[in-house]
Design a protein around this motif. Structure first.
Motif, PDB file in Angstrom:
ATOM      1  N   ASP A 125      -2.769 -11.881  15.780  1.00  0.00           N
ATOM      2  CA  ASP A 125      -1.750 -11.275  16.033  1.00  0.00           C
ATOM      3  C   ASP A 125      -1.788 -10.351  17.981  1.00  0.00           C
ATOM      4  O   ASP A 125      -2.994  -9.925  17.670  1.00  0.00           O
ATOM      5  CB  ASP A 125      -1.464 -10.185  14.417  1.00  0.00           C
ATOM      6  CG  ASP A 125      -0.231  -9.568  15.661  1.00  0.00           C
ATOM      7  OD1 ASP A 125       0.683  -9.020  16.299  1.00  0.00           O
ATOM      8  OD2 ASP A 125      -0.041  -9.416  13.710  1.00  0.00           O
ATOM      9  N   VAL A 126      -0.723 -10.907  18.541  1.00  0.00           N
ATOM     10  CA  VAL A 126      -1.213  -9.904  19.680  1.00  0.00           C
ATOM     11  C   VAL A 126      -0.976  -8.634  19.648  1.00  0.00           C
ATOM     12  O   VAL A 126      -1.749  -7.844  20.423  1.00  0.00           O
ATOM     13  CB  VAL A 126       0.397 -10.788  20.557  1.00  0.00           C
ATOM     14  CG1 VAL A 126      -0.153 -11.817  20.702  1.00  0.00           C
ATOM     15  CG2 VAL A 126       1.716 -10.254  20.323  1.00  0.00           C
ATOM     16  N   ARG A 127      -0.890  -8.090  18.161  1.00  0.00           N
ATOM     17  CA  ARG A 127      -0.187  -6.359  18.193  1.00  0.00           C
ATOM     18  C   ARG A 127      -1.552  -6.263  17.370  1.00  0.00           C
ATOM     19  O   ARG A 127      -1.812  -4.592  17.685  1.00  0.00           O
ATOM     20  CB  ARG A 127       0.833  -6.004  17.012  1.00  0.00           C
ATOM     21  CG  ARG A 127       2.422  -6.638  17.470  1.00  0.00           C
ATOM     22  CD  ARG A 127       3.466  -7.115  16.302  1.00  0.00           C
ATOM     23  NE  ARG A 127       3.105  -7.543  15.208  1.00  0.00           N
ATOM     24  CZ  ARG A 127       3.649  -7.935  14.479  1.00  0.00           C
ATOM     25  NH1 ARG A 127       4.898  -7.441  13.878  1.00  0.00           N
ATOM     26  NH2 ARG A 127       3.096  -8.338  13.677  1.00  0.00           N
ATOM     27  N   ILE A 128      -2.812  -6.717  17.601  1.00  0.00           N
ATOM     28  CA  ILE A 128      -3.793  -6.329  16.858  1.00  0.00           C
ATOM     29  C   ILE A 128      -5.356  -6.959  17.869  1.00  0.00           C
ATOM     30  O   ILE A 128      -5.678  -7.958  17.905  1.00  0.00           O
ATOM     31  CB  ILE A 128      -4.160  -6.671  15.782  1.00  0.00           C
ATOM     32  CG1 ILE A 128      -3.286  -6.383  14.597  1.00  0.00           C
ATOM     33  CG2 ILE A 128      -5.990  -6.147  15.135  1.00  0.00           C
ATOM     34  CD1 ILE A 128      -3.137  -7.633  13.323  1.00  0.00           C
ATOM     35  N   PRO A 129      -5.227  -5.582  18.818  1.00  0.00           N
ATOM     36  CA  PRO A 129      -5.783  -6.062  19.939  1.00  0.00           C
ATOM     37  C   PRO A 129      -7.750  -6.529  19.344  1.00  0.00           C
ATOM     38  O   PRO A 129      -7.626  -7.869  19.942  1.00  0.00           O
ATOM     39  CB  PRO A 129      -6.650  -4.448  20.728  1.00  0.00           C
ATOM     40  CG  PRO A 129      -5.424  -3.747  20.197  1.00  0.00           C
ATOM     41  CD  PRO A 129      -5.138  -4.169  18.599  1.00  0.00           C
ATOM     42  N   ALA A 130      -8.308  -6.184  18.822  1.00  0.00           N
ATOM     43  CA  ALA A 130      -9.600  -7.020  18.314  1.00  0.00           C
ATOM     44  C   ALA A 130      -9.254  -7.996  17.910  1.00  0.00           C
ATOM     45  O   ALA A 130     -10.474  -9.343  18.296  1.00  0.00           O
ATOM     46  CB  ALA A 130     -10.341  -6.177  17.070  1.00  0.00           C
ATOM     47  N   GLU A 131      -8.063  -9.034  17.542  1.00  0.00           N
ATOM     48  CA  GLU A 131      -7.682  -9.882  16.817  1.00  0.00           C
ATOM     49  C   GLU A 131      -7.154 -10.869  18.225  1.00  0.00           C
ATOM     50  O   GLU A 131      -8.145 -11.800  18.323  1.00  0.00           O
ATOM     51  CB  GLU A 131      -7.007 -10.257  15.622  1.00  0.00           C
ATOM     52  CG  GLU A 131      -6.628  -9.730  14.317  1.00  0.00           C
ATOM     53  CD  GLU A 131      -5.390  -9.978  13.571  1.00  0.00           C
ATOM     54  OE1 GLU A 131      -4.662 -10.740  14.041  1.00  0.00           O
ATOM     55  OE2 GLU A 131      -5.667 -10.101  12.408  1.00  0.00           O
ATOM     56  N   LEU A 132      -6.856 -10.055  19.256  1.00  0.00           N
ATOM     57  CA  LEU A 132      -7.083 -11.292  20.084  1.00  0.00           C
ATOM     58  C   LEU A 132      -8.054 -11.601  21.036  1.00  0.00           C
ATOM     59  O   LEU A 132      -8.202 -12.204  21.977  1.00  0.00           O
ATOM     60  CB  LEU A 132      -5.806 -10.140  21.155  1.00  0.00           C
ATOM     61  CG  LEU A 132      -4.804 -10.895  22.121  1.00  0.00           C
ATOM     62  CD1 LEU A 132      -3.948 -12.064  22.036  1.00  0.00           C
ATOM     63  CD2 LEU A 132      -3.555 -10.392  23.104  1.00  0.00           C
ATOM     64  N   GLU A 133      -8.674  -9.766  21.263  1.00  0.00           N
ATOM     65  CA  GLU A 133      -9.865 -10.899  22.616  1.00  0.00           C
ATOM     66  C   GLU A 133     -10.962 -11.009  21.141  1.00  0.00           C
ATOM     67  O   GLU A 133     -11.700 -11.748  22.327  1.00  0.00           O
ATOM     68  CB  GLU A 133     -10.823  -8.729  22.103  1.00  0.00           C
ATOM     69  CG  GLU A 133      -9.376  -8.002  23.564  1.00  0.00           C
ATOM     70  CD  GLU A 133     -10.080  -6.281  23.382  1.00  0.00           C
ATOM     71  OE1 GLU A 133     -11.056  -6.461  22.745  1.00  0.00           O
ATOM     72  OE2 GLU A 133      -9.247  -5.978  23.980  1.00  0.00           O
ATOM     73  N   ASP A 134     -10.806 -11.078  20.189  1.00  0.00           N
ATOM     74  CA  ASP A 134     -11.751 -12.368  19.360  1.00  0.00           C
ATOM     75  C   ASP A 134     -11.976 -13.681  19.566  1.00  0.00           C
ATOM     76  O   ASP A 134     -12.479 -14.321  19.920  1.00  0.00           O
ATOM     77  CB  ASP A 134     -11.716 -12.127  18.237  1.00  0.00           C
ATOM     78  CG  ASP A 134     -12.433 -13.136  17.789  1.00  0.00           C
ATOM     79  OD1 ASP A 134     -14.249 -12.526  17.628  1.00  0.00           O
ATOM     80  OD2 ASP A 134     -11.985 -13.472  16.534  1.00  0.00           O
ATOM     81  N   ALA A 135     -10.655 -14.078  19.507  1.00  0.00           N
ATOM     82  CA  ALA A 135      -9.350 -15.457  19.844  1.00  0.00           C
ATOM     83  C   ALA A 135      -9.794 -15.378  20.990  1.00  0.00           C
ATOM     84  O   ALA A 135     -10.861 -16.891  20.868  1.00  0.00           O
ATOM     85  CB  ALA A 135      -8.391 -15.390  19.389  1.00  0.00           C
ATOM     86  N   LEU A 136      -9.406 -15.244  22.083  1.00  0.00           N
ATOM     87  CA  LEU A 136     -10.666 -15.745  23.461  1.00  0.00           C
ATOM     88  C   LEU A 136     -11.374 -15.572  23.911  1.00  0.00           C
ATOM     89  O   LEU A 136     -11.932 -16.999  24.300  1.00  0.00           O
ATOM     90  CB  LEU A 136      -9.215 -14.342  24.481  1.00  0.00           C
ATOM     91  CG  LEU A 136      -7.938 -14.723  24.631  1.00  0.00           C
ATOM     92  CD1 LEU A 136      -7.022 -13.155  24.886  1.00  0.00           C
ATOM     93  CD2 LEU A 136      -7.348 -15.551  25.207  1.00  0.00           C
TER      94      LEU A 136
END
Length: 224
Positions: A58-69
């Motif tokens: 979810d782009v609103r959740i930084p940790a998720e976004l950074e982990d995905a990238l």
């Protein structure tokens, strides 16, 4: 092979861009919230010869976004093209008199802060290699506010300003930052080849030096 990460990947534009970049030899990282839709996209693209993997975030959740990238870079290789194109919630399209501070904050988190976190995750490897592209996809409210679309009219210009500053800061570093403005729903724009024409424009934005902003069609011809 080079890698494109498509944030906000969906079965329309995201899939079209994946096919277009695969023709140029890219691996594809698809990033979106819905795990089941990502799995379906990966299967469909794989059957068409596209090497793609999906990462839920979810782009609103930084940790998720950074982990995905981070996982995408580990699995496929350093990300050389970042497309930031998550589709805004319909809540962000409410009239200005219905815009609350909380909704405005969420819209900014979605459009601006999600982009900043994404850029900070991929930029070090781009700078190290001396090449890369960051491509923003926005609607017409990024250049002209509309009272009936208050959330994006607040958040898109902030995203645009950040992108334009990046464009200026990185132009001598081999990393190009561009914005493609699509002033209306793609199916209504009556493009000769439909969504594939948009994917071609995104490829051109990556492959051909140009200004920060380009319009898919003139603003006055679009319909948000």
């Amino acid at each position: 092979m080079p890698v494109i990460a498509i944030i906000g990947a969906g079965p329309g534009l995201g899939a079209a861009v994946a096919r277009r970049f695969r023709r140029e030899g890219f691996f594809v990282a698809l990033i979106a919230r819905d795990r089941s839709k990502l799995d379906t996209m990966v299967a469909e693209l794989s059957s068409a010869g596209v090497t793609a993997q999906g990462y839920s975030a979810d782009v609103r959740i930084p940790a998720e976004l950074e982990d995905a990238l981070g996982r995408a870079a580990t699995d496929l290789g350093p990300i050389s093209v970042l497309q930031y194109s998550p589709l805004p919630s319909r809540d962000y399209l409410k009239p200005v008199l219905e815009l609350t501070p909380e909704l405005a904050q969420e819209a900014v988190q979605f459009s601006l802060l999600g982009l900043i976190h994404s850029v900070r995750a991929v930029l070090p490897s781009m700078l190290e290699s001396g090449r890369g592209s960051i491509i923003l996809i926005n609607g017409g409210t990024s250049v002209k506010a509309r009272a009936g679309f208050a959330g994006t009219s607040v958040a898109f210009p902030a995203e645009s300003a950040y992108g334009e500053m990046l464009h200026e800061a990185l132009e001598d570093e081999g990393v190009r930052v561009m914005q493609l403005v699509i002033p209306g729903a793609i199916p209504r724009l009556q493009l000769p080849n439909g969504i594939d024409d948009v994917a071609d424009r995104i490829w051109d934005a990556h492959a051909t030096p140009g200004p920060f902003r380009s319009m898919l069609i003139p603003l006055e011809e679009g319909r948000e």
